[in-house]
Design a protein around this motif. Structure first.
Motif, PDB file in Angstrom:
ATOM      1  N   GLY A 106      40.114 104.426 -29.447  1.00 23.06           N
ATOM      2  CA  GLY A 106      41.182 105.406 -29.392  1.00 23.06           C
ATOM      3  C   GLY A 106      42.347 105.176 -30.314  1.00 23.06           C
ATOM      4  N   SER A 107      42.168 104.421 -31.393  1.00 20.11           N
ATOM      5  CA  SER A 107      43.235 104.191 -32.350  1.00 20.11           C
ATOM      6  C   SER A 107      43.094 105.138 -33.537  1.00 20.11           C
ATOM      7  N   GLN A 108      44.219 105.363 -34.223  1.00 22.18           N
ATOM      8  CA  GLN A 108      44.215 106.105 -35.483  1.00 22.18           C
ATOM      9  C   GLN A 108      44.622 105.159 -36.595  1.00 22.18           C
ATOM     10  N   ILE A 109      43.909 105.231 -37.715  1.00 20.19           N
ATOM     11  CA  ILE A 109      44.099 104.277 -38.802  1.00 20.19           C
ATOM     12  C   ILE A 109      44.172 105.026 -40.122  1.00 20.19           C
ATOM     13  N   LEU A 110      45.217 104.756 -40.906  1.00 16.07           N
ATOM     14  CA  LEU A 110      45.378 105.313 -42.246  1.00 16.07           C
ATOM     15  C   LEU A 110      45.419 104.147 -43.228  1.00 16.07           C
ATOM     16  N   VAL A 111      44.582 104.211 -44.269  1.00 11.48           N
ATOM     17  CA  VAL A 111      44.435 103.070 -45.183  1.00 11.48           C
ATOM     18  C   VAL A 111      44.432 103.543 -46.633  1.00 11.48           C
ATOM     19  N   ALA A 112      45.281 102.935 -47.460  1.00 12.34           N
ATOM     20  CA  ALA A 112      45.177 103.076 -48.910  1.00 12.34           C
ATOM     21  C   ALA A 112      44.368 101.891 -49.411  1.00 12.34           C
ATOM     22  N   THR A 113      43.300 102.150 -50.157  1.00  9.15           N
ATOM     23  CA  THR A 113      42.403 101.051 -50.512  1.00  9.15           C
ATOM     24  C   THR A 113      41.659 101.310 -51.818  1.00  9.15           C
ATOM     25  N   HIS A 114      41.213 100.201 -52.420  1.00 13.62           N
ATOM     26  CA  HIS A 114      40.287 100.242 -53.548  1.00 13.62           C
ATOM     27  C   HIS A 114      38.935  99.642 -53.159  1.00 13.62           C
ATOM     28  N   SER A 115      38.747  99.290 -51.907  1.00 15.99           N
ATOM     29  CA  SER A 115      37.573  98.535 -51.497  1.00 15.99           C
ATOM     30  C   SER A 115      36.384  99.425 -51.138  1.00 15.99           C
ATOM     31  N   PRO A 116      35.275  99.312 -51.868  1.00 12.16           N
ATOM     32  CA  PRO A 116      34.081 100.076 -51.496  1.00 12.16           C
ATOM     33  C   PRO A 116      33.483  99.607 -50.175  1.00 12.16           C
ATOM     34  N   ILE A 117      33.789  98.378 -49.770  1.00 11.51           N
ATOM     35  CA  ILE A 117      33.272  97.877 -48.491  1.00 11.51           C
ATOM     36  C   ILE A 117      33.975  98.577 -47.334  1.00 11.51           C
ATOM     37  N   LEU A 118      35.287  98.626 -47.360  1.00 10.48           N
ATOM     38  CA  LEU A 118      36.020  99.282 -46.278  1.00 10.48           C
ATOM     39  C   LEU A 118      35.663 100.760 -46.185  1.00 10.48           C
ATOM     40  N   LEU A 119      35.441 101.401 -47.324  1.00 11.18           N
ATOM     41  CA  LEU A 119      35.145 102.831 -47.328  1.00 11.18           C
ATOM     42  C   LEU A 119      33.831 103.168 -46.627  1.00 11.18           C
ATOM     43  N   ALA A 120      32.998 102.168 -46.407  1.00  9.32           N
ATOM     44  CA  ALA A 120      31.703 102.410 -45.773  1.00  9.32           C
ATOM     45  C   ALA A 120      31.795 102.589 -44.263  1.00  9.32           C
ATOM     46  N   LEU A 121      32.995 102.523 -43.691  1.00 13.28           N
ATOM     47  CA  LEU A 121      33.136 102.666 -42.248  1.00 13.28           C
ATOM     48  C   LEU A 121      32.608 104.025 -41.804  1.00 13.28           C
ATOM     49  N   PRO A 122      31.577 104.046 -40.958  1.00 13.25           N
ATOM     50  CA  PRO A 122      30.961 105.321 -40.561  1.00 13.25           C
ATOM     51  C   PRO A 122      31.951 106.233 -39.835  1.00 13.25           C
ATOM     52  N   GLY A 123      31.913 107.511 -40.178  1.00 16.26           N
ATOM     53  CA  GLY A 123      32.766 108.489 -39.519  1.00 16.26           C
ATOM     54  C   GLY A 123      34.141 108.635 -40.113  1.00 16.26           C
ATOM     55  N   ALA A 124      34.500 107.773 -41.070  1.00 16.01           N
ATOM     56  CA  ALA A 124      35.826 107.854 -41.677  1.00 16.01           C
ATOM     57  C   ALA A 124      35.885 108.994 -42.685  1.00 16.01           C
ATOM     58  N   LEU A 148      48.510 103.250 -33.524  1.00 10.29           N
ATOM     59  CA  LEU A 148      48.550 103.859 -34.856  1.00 10.29           C
ATOM     60  C   LEU A 148      48.763 102.735 -35.862  1.00 10.29           C
ATOM     61  N   TYR A 149      47.820 102.589 -36.791  1.00 13.79           N
ATOM     62  CA  TYR A 149      47.862 101.486 -37.741  1.00 13.79           C
ATOM     63  C   TYR A 149      47.790 102.029 -39.168  1.00 13.79           C
ATOM     64  N   LEU A 150      48.728 101.608 -39.985  1.00 11.40           N
ATOM     65  CA  LEU A 150      48.790 102.007 -41.386  1.00 11.40           C
ATOM     66  C   LEU A 150      48.653 100.767 -42.243  1.00 11.40           C
ATOM     67  N   LEU A 151      47.704 100.781 -43.167  1.00 10.43           N
ATOM     68  CA  LEU A 151      47.404  99.601 -43.978  1.00 10.43           C
ATOM     69  C   LEU A 151      47.426  99.976 -45.449  1.00 10.43           C
ATOM     70  N   ASP A 152      48.186  99.220 -46.227  1.00 11.78           N
ATOM     71  CA  ASP A 152      48.270  99.438 -47.663  1.00 11.78           C
ATOM     72  C   ASP A 152      47.526  98.325 -48.386  1.00 11.78           C
ATOM     73  N   GLU A 153      46.355  98.659 -48.910  1.00 13.18           N
ATOM     74  CA  GLU A 153      45.499  97.752 -49.672  1.00 13.18           C
ATOM     75  C   GLU A 153      45.273  96.423 -48.950  1.00 13.18           C
ATOM     76  N   PRO A 154      44.757  96.450 -47.728  1.00 14.18           N
ATOM     77  CA  PRO A 154      44.548  95.211 -46.968  1.00 14.18           C
ATOM     78  C   PRO A 154      43.521  94.286 -47.588  1.00 14.18           C
ATOM     79  N   GLU A 155      42.677  94.814 -48.472  1.00 14.26           N
ATOM     80  CA  GLU A 155      41.657  93.974 -49.105  1.00 14.26           C
ATOM     81  C   GLU A 155      42.243  92.998 -50.105  1.00 14.26           C
ATOM     82  N   ALA A 156      43.543  93.134 -50.434  1.00 16.00           N
ATOM     83  CA  ALA A 156      44.164  92.309 -51.466  1.00 16.00           C
ATOM     84  C   ALA A 156      43.997  90.818 -51.204  1.00 16.00           C
ATOM     85  N   ALA A 157      43.977  90.409 -49.939  1.00 15.54           N
ATOM     86  CA  ALA A 157      43.892  88.987 -49.603  1.00 15.54           C
ATOM     87  C   ALA A 157      42.520  88.573 -49.096  1.00 15.54           C
TER      88      ALA A 157
END
Length: 272
Positions: free
Chosen positions: A208-226, A179-188
């Motif tokens: 088999g992982s679960q991922i929760l992400v707060a983001t402003h990145s249009p690139i990350l949002l393109a992940l298929p199935g998210a 289980l992975y939680l990421l807060d604005e990982p695109e910052a760096a």
């Protein structure tokens, strides 16, 4: 929190593999009943709606939270991480250091419903990863503990650029079934770095992982199935397609015709 609208990412991209349905550990998040909600963080719009709607369901292995600054998306991800047992400044469940307490009290009042518990996990909070890196170095110097740095790529994060240390983390420390939680990982991250992170998140979700992400990145949002949940300024949460997500719309519009935005952003009559 009732999430309306679409349930998935309609980016038009072809996935290299569907996200595994069994990669969901955390099923639902709700606010503890009977709270006095007239103070921060309970006055945040997203928290008000979380209380009024009965909670937030998490049905997909990858969930993105988007919205303008101040809508509460980072506060929500941080609170879920704290409620799940992670260190508020970031790290795994075994990290218990503190440098300066800046987290809200929301995590103490969330109720999580689990499908089952993950075998590993990590909370990446971009703004405090420097502190996590210092703790990694300190723990690695403990003569009574096994070496820690190999799990982070073999080099101290302080000896890598900020972006390189983020990618080292998700490449070497993040493992399948977590289980992975990421807060604005695109910052760096550079644009290329965001692409590398997207590919790694896709691999983890397929494993088999679960991922929760707060983001402003249009690139990350393109992940298929998210699943993309957009939080409005009034706190309303709505699942949206990739093309309708706020970071995608604004970035695309700006790059298509930057001069239209610059006329409003810059005073062209101001003397140089």
């Amino acid at each position: 929190m009732t999430v309306r609208g679409h349930a998935g990412n309609e980016s038009g991209m072809t996935s290299t593999g569907s996200l595994r349905s069994n990669g969901v550990f955390l099923r639902h998040v709700r606010l503890e009943p009977g709270l006095e909600t007239d103070r921060y963080p309970f006055t945040l719009p997203v928290v008000v709606h979380l209380a009024a709607s009965g909670g937030l369901g998490l049905e997909t292995p990858v969930t993105f939270f988007v919205g303008e600054n101040g809508t509460g998306k980072s506060t929500l991800v941080e609170a879920i991480a704290v409620a799940a047992g992670f260190n508020p400044e970031g790290g795994s469940r075994s990290f218990r250091f503190a440098t300066r307490a800046t987290e809200s009290s929301l995590g103490d009042h969330l109720i999580l419903r689990w499908e089952r518990k993950p075998r590993t996990g990590f909370f990446l909070r971009a703004e405090s990863y420097y502190n996590v890196a210092s703790e990694i170095e300190r723990l690695d110097q403990d003569p009574y503990s096994p070496p820690l740095l190999p799990a982070y790529g073999g080099t101290s994060p302080h000896e890598r650029s900020h972006g390189e240390s983020f990618l080292d983390l998700v490449t070497h420390r993040f493992a399948p079934g977590g289980l992975y939680l990421l807060d604005e990982p695109e910052a760096a991250l550079s644009v290329r770095g965001c692409m590398a992170l997207l590919a790694r998140l896709a691999d983890l979700a397929a494993q088999g992982s679960q991922i929760l992400v707060a983001t402003h990145s249009p690139i990350l949002l393109a992940l298929p199935g998210a699943r993309i949940i957009e939080i409005d300024e009034d706190g309303t949460a709505e699942a949206v397609d990739y093309d309708q997500a706020l970071p995608v719309r604004l970035t695309r519009d700006f790059l298509t015709a930057p001069e239209k935005y610059l006329r409003h952003l810059l005073d062209e009559d101001e003397p140089s």
